[in-house]
Write a protein that holds these residues in place. Structure first.
Motif, mmCIF file in Angstrom:
data_model
loop_
_atom_site.group_PDB
_atom_site.id
_atom_site.type_symbol
_atom_site.label_atom_id
_atom_site.label_comp_id
_atom_site.label_asym_id
_atom_site.label_seq_id
_atom_site.Cartn_x
_atom_site.Cartn_y
_atom_site.Cartn_z
ATOM 1 N N GLY A 120 0.989 -1.125 -0.241
ATOM 2 C CA GLY A 120 0.224 0.095 0.042
ATOM 3 C C GLY A 120 1.214 1.483 0.233
ATOM 4 O O GLY A 120 1.995 1.607 1.077
ATOM 5 N N GLY A 121 0.479 1.873 -0.879
ATOM 6 C CA GLY A 121 1.130 3.226 -0.599
ATOM 7 C C GLY A 121 0.410 4.769 -0.201
ATOM 8 O O GLY A 121 -0.258 4.232 1.098
ATOM 9 N N SER A 122 0.766 6.254 -0.947
ATOM 10 C CA SER A 122 -0.200 6.666 -0.145
ATOM 11 C C SER A 122 -1.506 6.755 -0.884
ATOM 12 O O SER A 122 -1.647 7.161 -1.905
ATOM 13 N N GLY A 123 -2.858 7.246 0.116
ATOM 14 C CA GLY A 123 -3.848 7.310 -0.417
ATOM 15 C C GLY A 123 -4.404 8.817 -0.837
ATOM 16 O O GLY A 123 -5.335 9.106 -0.788
ATOM 17 N N PHE A 124 -3.437 9.620 -0.623
ATOM 18 C CA PHE A 124 -3.212 11.164 -0.898
ATOM 19 C C PHE A 124 -4.248 10.902 -2.641
ATOM 20 O O PHE A 124 -2.974 11.264 -3.386
ATOM 21 N N VAL A 125 -4.961 11.932 -2.812
ATOM 22 C CA VAL A 125 -5.064 12.585 -4.432
ATOM 23 C C VAL A 125 -4.029 13.996 -5.255
ATOM 24 O O VAL A 125 -3.957 13.466 -5.910
ATOM 25 N N LEU A 126 -4.171 14.773 -4.191
ATOM 26 C CA LEU A 126 -3.274 16.071 -4.279
ATOM 27 C C LEU A 126 -2.779 16.067 -3.566
ATOM 28 O O LEU A 126 -1.560 17.075 -4.388
ATOM 29 N N LYS A 127 -1.631 15.442 -2.556
ATOM 30 C CA LYS A 127 -0.490 15.676 -2.209
ATOM 31 C C LYS A 127 0.206 14.902 -2.170
ATOM 32 O O LYS A 127 -0.128 13.544 -2.032
ATOM 33 N N GLU A 128 1.466 14.455 -1.550
ATOM 34 C CA GLU A 128 2.181 12.848 -1.772
ATOM 35 C C GLU A 128 2.174 13.209 -0.111
ATOM 36 O O GLU A 128 2.045 13.675 1.063
ATOM 37 N N GLY A 129 2.337 11.473 0.375
ATOM 38 C CA GLY A 129 2.678 11.180 1.809
ATOM 39 C C GLY A 129 3.429 10.553 1.974
ATOM 40 O O GLY A 129 3.349 9.193 0.743
ATOM 41 N N ILE A 130 3.271 10.378 3.218
ATOM 42 C CA ILE A 130 4.056 8.936 3.259
ATOM 43 C C ILE A 130 3.348 7.863 2.990
ATOM 44 O O ILE A 130 2.092 7.468 3.562
ATOM 45 N N PRO A 131 3.857 6.153 2.454
ATOM 46 C CA PRO A 131 3.301 5.192 2.051
ATOM 47 C C PRO A 131 2.516 4.330 3.234
ATOM 48 O O PRO A 131 3.835 4.317 4.379
#
Length: 254
Positions: free
Chosen positions: A123-134
């Protein structure tokens, strides 16, 4: 594009949105007949989607049953699906989990009982418009803090939905042929779609459902008659999952 569309659908499937739309129609429609119909419709949805007993029965019908821990065999690796952590920029010095944390806590119990040898967190990041910690990296940190050996934790941080979880896990397991007995771990409401995706991807795994939303059947006044605001969010999750399962079936993903 599919990821963005799924997030949009997530919003549109909220029962509270349906109630708001009907209430707005009841205010702005010119026809008295249709204003009455939409008002009654909004009231009916409020009563339906706030009833704890009806919600629990719906969850019980959809969720995959729990496997008793004593009946779990020996597995080379447990594949853990994420979707249970959140990154907060204003509180970045800790890991934030949700109710679904059972997805990694229950496999941790199996690990301590020597029923599984390794973890593969996908599983990676669930954000649509920004990066997040996986999310895989966040859960890895929790397992390390719990005393799991670093060599027993494998991560896959590129997946953003269940189909990608299955495909990326299948690619990894094809390269690591030593893992024969595989345990798939996810929430009970999500297991139908996850198991279908992994089977479609060629991964032969046994399921281990966690994170149950249905409650014990009780015929008490608070369950049968007293509305609960919390039930609305549970209905949203259930409707979203059933819709996701149908869409995945139609697209041939599971």
């Amino acid at each position: 594009m599919f990821f963005i569309l799924s997030k949009t659908l997530h919003f549109l499937l909220m029962p509270i949105i349906w109630v708001i739309v009907l209430l707005l129609l009841a205010v702005f429609l010119k026809s008295i007949k249709w204003r009455r119909i939409t008002l009654l419709g909004a009231l009916g949805l409020l009563l339906l989607f706030s009833n704890p007993f009806i919600a629990s029965e719906a969850w019980r019908a959809w969720e995959v049953e729990a496997t008793p821990v004593k009946d779990v065999g020996q597995y080379d690796i447990a594949v853990i699906l994420t979707g249970v952590t959140s990154f907060r920029e204003n509180i970045p010095d800790r890991i934030h989990t949700t109710k679904g944390a059972d997805r990694f806590l229950h496999p941790l119990q199996l690990y301590r009982m020597d029923k599984i040898d390794k973890f593969l967190i996908t599983g990676g990041s669930g954000f649509v418009l920004k990066e997040g910690i996986p999310e895989a990296e966040q859960i890895e940190k929790i397992l390390l803090m719990a005393g799991v050996a670093e060599e027993d934790i494998l991560t896959e941080s590129n997946s953003r939905n269940t189909r990608e979880n299955a495909i990326n896990t299948a690619d990894y397991l094809m390269q690591q042929t030593q893992y024969k007995n595989i345990l798939l771990v996810t929430s009970a409401f999500h297991m139908r779609r996850a198991a279908g995706c992994f089977e479609k991807a060629g991964v032969n795994a046994d399921g281990f459902a966690t994170d149950f939303y249905s409650s014990e059947r009780r015929f008490t006044p608070d369950e049968l008659f007293i509305p609960s605001a919390d039930v609305f969010s549970r209905w949203h999750l259930l409707i979203h999952e059933i819709t996701g399962f149908i869409v995945y079936k139609l697209l041939g993903y599971c």
